[in-house]
Design a protein around this motif. Structure first.
Motif, PDB file in Angstrom:
ATOM      1  N   SER A   1       0.776  -1.285  -0.062  1.00 46.22           N
ATOM      2  CA  SER A   1      -0.166  -0.129  -0.052  1.00 46.22           C
ATOM      3  C   SER A   1       0.633   1.423  -0.023  1.00 46.22           C
ATOM      4  CB  SER A   1      -1.225  -0.583   1.043  1.00 46.22           C
ATOM      5  OG  SER A   1      -0.086   0.060   2.697  1.00 46.22           O
ATOM      6  N   GLY A   2       1.907   1.424  -0.197  1.00 50.12           N
ATOM      7  CA  GLY A   2       3.134   2.263   0.034  1.00 50.12           C
ATOM      8  C   GLY A   2       3.090   2.644   0.769  1.00 50.12           C
ATOM      9  N   SER A   3       3.466   1.902   1.979  1.00 50.94           N
ATOM     10  CA  SER A   3       3.339   2.546   3.712  1.00 50.94           C
ATOM     11  C   SER A   3       4.084   1.795   4.440  1.00 50.94           C
ATOM     12  CB  SER A   3       1.960   3.271   4.154  1.00 50.94           C
ATOM     13  OG  SER A   3       1.899   1.055   4.123  1.00 50.94           O
ATOM     14  N   LYS A   4       4.403   2.635   5.575  1.00 59.33           N
ATOM     15  CA  LYS A   4       5.357   1.867   6.270  1.00 59.33           C
ATOM     16  C   LYS A   4       4.456   0.978   7.669  1.00 59.33           C
ATOM     17  CE  LYS A   4      10.489   3.819   5.657  1.00 59.33           C
ATOM     18  NZ  LYS A   4      11.400   4.863   6.388  1.00 59.33           N
ATOM     19  N   PRO A   5       5.566   0.329   7.928  1.00 58.83           N
ATOM     20  CA  PRO A   5       4.607  -0.601   9.117  1.00 58.83           C
ATOM     21  C   PRO A   5       4.400   0.438  10.688  1.00 58.83           C
ATOM     22  CG  PRO A   5       5.938  -1.695   9.184  1.00 58.83           C
ATOM     23  CD  PRO A   5       6.393  -0.841   7.811  1.00 58.83           C
ATOM     24  N   THR A   6       3.421   0.106  11.615  1.00 62.34           N
ATOM     25  CA  THR A   6       3.860   1.084  12.984  1.00 62.34           C
ATOM     26  C   THR A   6       4.628  -0.291  13.915  1.00 62.34           C
ATOM     27  OG1 THR A   6       2.160   2.448  12.303  1.00 62.34           O
ATOM     28  CG2 THR A   6       2.704   2.378  14.605  1.00 62.34           C
ATOM     29  N   ALA A   7       5.575  -0.107  14.469  1.00 67.57           N
ATOM     30  CA  ALA A   7       5.634  -0.699  15.139  1.00 67.57           C
ATOM     31  C   ALA A   7       4.728  -0.135  17.027  1.00 67.57           C
ATOM     32  CB  ALA A   7       7.278  -0.813  15.446  1.00 67.57           C
ATOM     33  N   ILE A   8       4.669  -1.349  17.700  1.00 68.23           N
ATOM     34  CA  ILE A   8       4.136  -1.815  19.484  1.00 68.23           C
ATOM     35  C   ILE A   8       4.991  -2.201  20.203  1.00 68.23           C
ATOM     36  CG2 ILE A   8       2.001  -2.643  19.928  1.00 68.23           C
ATOM     37  CD1 ILE A   8       0.547  -2.420  18.124  1.00 68.23           C
ATOM     38  N   VAL A   9       5.269  -1.153  21.111  1.00 65.99           N
ATOM     39  CA  VAL A   9       5.620  -1.702  22.565  1.00 65.99           C
ATOM     40  C   VAL A   9       5.735  -1.681  23.666  1.00 65.99           C
ATOM     41  CG1 VAL A   9       8.813  -1.845  21.526  1.00 65.99           C
ATOM     42  CG2 VAL A   9       7.063   0.264  22.987  1.00 65.99           C
ATOM     43  N   ILE A  10       5.440  -2.650  24.599  1.00 62.27           N
ATOM     44  CA  ILE A  10       4.002  -3.816  25.574  1.00 62.27           C
ATOM     45  C   ILE A  10       5.007  -3.478  26.602  1.00 62.27           C
ATOM     46  CG2 ILE A  10       2.171  -3.952  26.359  1.00 62.27           C
ATOM     47  CD1 ILE A  10       1.574  -5.555  23.292  1.00 62.27           C
ATOM     48  N   GLY A  11       4.774  -2.489  27.711  1.00 57.24           N
ATOM     49  CA  GLY A  11       5.075  -2.796  28.956  1.00 57.24           C
ATOM     50  C   GLY A  11       4.602  -1.880  29.989  1.00 57.24           C
ATOM     51  N   ALA A  12       5.907  -1.433  31.563  1.00 58.99           N
ATOM     52  CA  ALA A  12       5.416  -0.793  32.013  1.00 58.99           C
ATOM     53  C   ALA A  12       6.867   0.534  32.439  1.00 58.99           C
ATOM     54  CB  ALA A  12       5.002  -1.587  33.557  1.00 58.99           C
TER      55      ALA A  12
ATOM     56  N   VAL B   1       6.062   4.330  15.876  1.00 55.83           N
ATOM     57  CA  VAL B   1       6.118   3.663  17.079  1.00 55.83           C
ATOM     58  C   VAL B   1       5.709   3.752  18.052  1.00 55.83           C
ATOM     59  CG1 VAL B   1       7.949   2.733  19.452  1.00 55.83           C
ATOM     60  CG2 VAL B   1       8.937   2.744  16.708  1.00 55.83           C
ATOM     61  N   VAL B   2       4.421   3.313  18.873  1.00 52.32           N
ATOM     62  CA  VAL B   2       3.858   2.967  20.149  1.00 52.32           C
ATOM     63  C   VAL B   2       4.100   2.433  21.077  1.00 52.32           C
ATOM     64  CG1 VAL B   2       1.247   2.474  20.188  1.00 52.32           C
ATOM     65  CG2 VAL B   2       1.294   3.492  18.149  1.00 52.32           C
ATOM     66  N   ARG B   3       4.073   3.308  22.182  1.00 55.08           N
ATOM     67  CA  ARG B   3       4.220   2.771  22.895  1.00 55.08           C
ATOM     68  C   ARG B   3       3.359   2.781  23.610  1.00 55.08           C
ATOM     69  NH1 ARG B   3       7.274   7.273  26.224  1.00 55.08           N
ATOM     70  NH2 ARG B   3       7.412   6.123  27.512  1.00 55.08           N
ATOM     71  N   ILE B   4       2.856   0.917  24.148  1.00 52.22           N
ATOM     72  CA  ILE B   4       1.738   0.396  25.269  1.00 52.22           C
ATOM     73  C   ILE B   4       1.909   0.604  26.757  1.00 52.22           C
ATOM     74  CG2 ILE B   4      -0.350  -1.058  25.182  1.00 52.22           C
ATOM     75  CD1 ILE B   4      -0.759  -0.974  22.392  1.00 52.22           C
ATOM     76  N   GLU B   5       1.477   1.539  26.922  1.00 53.86           N
ATOM     77  CA  GLU B   5       2.513   1.678  28.642  1.00 53.86           C
ATOM     78  C   GLU B   5       1.333   1.357  29.362  1.00 53.86           C
ATOM     79  OE1 GLU B   5       6.577   3.108  28.615  1.00 53.86           O
ATOM     80  OE2 GLU B   5       5.234   4.333  29.879  1.00 53.86           O
ATOM     81  N   HIS B   6       1.847   0.755  30.773  1.00 57.90           N
ATOM     82  CA  HIS B   6       0.618   0.627  32.425  1.00 57.90           C
ATOM     83  C   HIS B   6       1.078   0.077  33.081  1.00 57.90           C
ATOM     84  CE1 HIS B   6      -2.706   0.224  34.537  1.00 57.90           C
ATOM     85  NE2 HIS B   6      -3.238   1.175  34.137  1.00 57.90           N
ATOM     86  N   ALA B   7       0.801   0.423  34.610  1.00 62.33           N
ATOM     87  CA  ALA B   7       2.220  -0.251  35.277  1.00 62.33           C
ATOM     88  C   ALA B   7       1.594  -1.826  35.720  1.00 62.33           C
ATOM     89  CB  ALA B   7       1.937   0.553  36.641  1.00 62.33           C
ATOM     90  N   LEU B   8       0.664  -2.066  34.877  1.00 62.58           N
ATOM     91  CA  LEU B   8      -0.008  -3.318  35.167  1.00 62.58           C
ATOM     92  C   LEU B   8       0.392  -4.045  33.812  1.00 62.58           C
ATOM     93  CD1 LEU B   8      -3.817  -3.056  36.552  1.00 62.58           C
ATOM     94  CD2 LEU B   8      -1.407  -3.514  37.629  1.00 62.58           C
ATOM     95  N   LEU B   9       0.771  -3.779  33.299  1.00 63.41           N
ATOM     96  CA  LEU B   9       1.299  -4.528  32.083  1.00 63.41           C
ATOM     97  C   LEU B   9       2.849  -5.157  31.988  1.00 63.41           C
ATOM     98  CD1 LEU B   9       0.408  -2.313  29.123  1.00 63.41           C
ATOM     99  CD2 LEU B   9      -0.418  -4.373  29.435  1.00 63.41           C
TER     100      LEU B   9
END
Length: 203
Positions: free
Chosen positions: A33-44, A61-69
């Motif tokens: 689709s002529g684009s670049k992917p988005t990376a996801i990192v998960i943790g606290a 890059v998306v940081r999915i961040e929460h103390a319970l992760l």
């Protein structure tokens, strides 16, 4: 929003090589689709992981961040990713095919009413996902109807070196989590052994 997203895995504070292979696979899909992917990192605390991911060939890059992760639990990861997917509406989510992913991703797919296409070894136009069957004796080709498409990629099937450096924007997504949602208690991480088994002396 739509597009290709790739979930990276934390291995002792660093991103494992198989996650870079997953980025390479995600780039094959995003290029259609002529684009670049988005990376996801998960943790606290994901600052270092996000900084490392931002040096690879991803658009964001998306940081999915929460103390319970932290530490990892399938309950926390599934709840956080389900919220993120609802907010972002991705077309495709790519995972590295690891023990951790095998622990939580099938349940995530079930919660979304989707199917996880696991252990993908090739990606063709369509996209068509190829995986080995019967210990490599057969190959199966799969297409996904609807979104999001969830796949995991087999270790060694895609070249980590293809995930070359490129500056990427970093953002943060904070899921709504409560301690009562974390019902599992993680044990010691799985570790392979380099020792061989002497079947001759086995009972």
């Amino acid at each position: 929003m739509s597009g290709v997203y790739v979930v990276l895995e934390d291995r002792n504070g660093r991103i494992g090589r198989i996650s870079f292979e997953a980025i390479a696979a995600a780039n094959i899909l995003a290029a259609q689709s002529g684009s670049k992917p988005t990376a996801i990192v998960i943790g606290a605390q994901t600052e270092a992981l996000a900084a490392e991911a931002a040096t690879k060939s991803v658009g964001k890059v998306v940081r999915i961040e929460h103390a319970l992760l932290s530490p990892y639990t399938p309950d926390g990861y599934n709840a956080a990713l389900k919220q993120f997917i609802a907010a972002e509406s991705p077309d495709t989510i790519v995972f590295p095919h690891t023990y951790q992913v095998r622990d939580y991703a099938p349940a995530l797919a079930a919660r979304l009413g989707r199917v996880l296409i696991g252990d993908v070894t090739q990606i063709a136009d369509g996209p068509v996902f190829v995986r080995s069957l019967m210990q490599g004796r057969l190959s199966g080709s799969y297409k996904s109807a609807g979104t999001p498409t969830l796949i995991s990629v087999q270790s060694g099937a895609f070249r980590a070196e293809e995930a070359q450096s490129s500056p990427a924007e970093i953002t943060t997504f904070t899921p709504t989590l409560e301690a009562a949602q974390i019902r599992t208690k993680p044990g010691e991480p799985f570790r392979g052994t380099a020792q061989t088994v002497d079947l001759g002396s086995a009972p």
